[in-house]
Design an enzyme around this catalytic site. Structure first.
Site, PDB file in Angstrom:
ATOM      1  N   ASP A   7       0.881  -1.165   0.000  1.00 46.01           N
ATOM      2  CA  ASP A   7       0.000   0.000   0.000  1.00 46.01           C
ATOM      3  C   ASP A   7       0.921   1.218   0.000  1.00 46.01           C
ATOM      4  OD1 ASP A   7      -2.373   1.535   0.189  1.00 46.01           O
ATOM      5  OD2 ASP A   7      -2.072   1.729   2.353  1.00 46.01           O
ATOM      6  N   GLU A  68      -1.119  -1.230  -4.883  1.00 40.83           N
ATOM      7  CA  GLU A  68      -2.339  -0.446  -5.114  1.00 40.83           C
ATOM      8  C   GLU A  68      -2.116   0.480  -6.294  1.00 40.83           C
ATOM      9  OE1 GLU A  68      -4.240   3.128  -2.795  1.00 40.83           O
ATOM     10  OE2 GLU A  68      -4.844   1.223  -1.860  1.00 40.83           O
ATOM     11  N   ASP A 141      -2.625   1.289   6.936  1.00 37.32           N
ATOM     12  CA  ASP A 141      -1.806   1.007   5.747  1.00 37.32           C
ATOM     13  C   ASP A 141      -1.344  -0.452   5.734  1.00 37.32           C
ATOM     14  OD1 ASP A 141      -1.242   4.040   4.931  1.00 37.32           O
ATOM     15  OD2 ASP A 141      -0.900   3.810   7.084  1.00 37.32           O
TER      16      ASP A 141
END
Length: 177
Positions: A7, A68, A141
């Protein structure tokens, strides 16, 4: 399949490793964040992210890295930092010949919670349940990185079948032309 989920972020880059296959129980092997000081120069921060991701790859030997996909936000500065951290993760994996997959935030949320509009708490709760953890990983996160890895493990078989079907279609068109 062992997947390192990333992430991306400049201050906190979530990382998590999940092992498993679609349709079976998944196992979390590790979760955390790579942190950089907000007052450091951008180059130094990117080097710290690279070193952190390299250390995770060295320790866990993932077969795949799921990152991501950066999407447009109103805050250009945030998007730029996220995109830069994302590029570092992709570079680290590609340098070692590890395939990289990109997943949008809504795709990850839908895969893990059933809703592409789920909030961070819902994602954390489902990651906790799916990986049989005693508590949601902190910060968010870290939970998001695990969600990315889970999403990829669950979606990879279908994506592979689609890619094979497209390749077969193109090959058959080439033979008939």
């Amino acid at each position: 399949m062992r997947v390192l989920g990333v992430d991306p972020g400049l201050t906190r880059c979530g990382v998590g490793v999940v092992d498993g296959v679609a349709g079976r129980s998944l196992t979390m092997l590790g979760v955390g964040v790579v942190r950089t000081p907000a007052d450091d120069q951008i180059g130094a921060r990117l080097v710290l992210i690279e070193q952190g991701i390299e250390a995770w790859i060295d320790e866990y030997h993932p077969e795949m890295v799921a990152v991501e996909r950066v999407f447009s936000q109103h805050n250009v500065r945030t998007v730029m930092g996220t995109a830069q951290a994302s590029a570092v993760a992709m570079l680290c994996a590609s340098r070692r010949g590890i395939p990289v997959a990109l997943h949008t935030p809504s795709e990850v949320k839908a895969a893990v919670t059933g809703s592409g509009r789920a909030d961070k708490a819902q994602v954390g709760a489902m990651v906790t349940r799916l990986l049989r953890l005693s508590a949601p990983p902190k910060p968010a996160d870290a939970a998001d990185a695990l969600a990315l890895a889970i999403c990829h493990i669950w979606r990879a078989p279908a994506q592979n079948r689609l890619q094979q079907a497209v390749a077969a279609h193109h090959a058959s068109k080439g033979r008939s032309a």
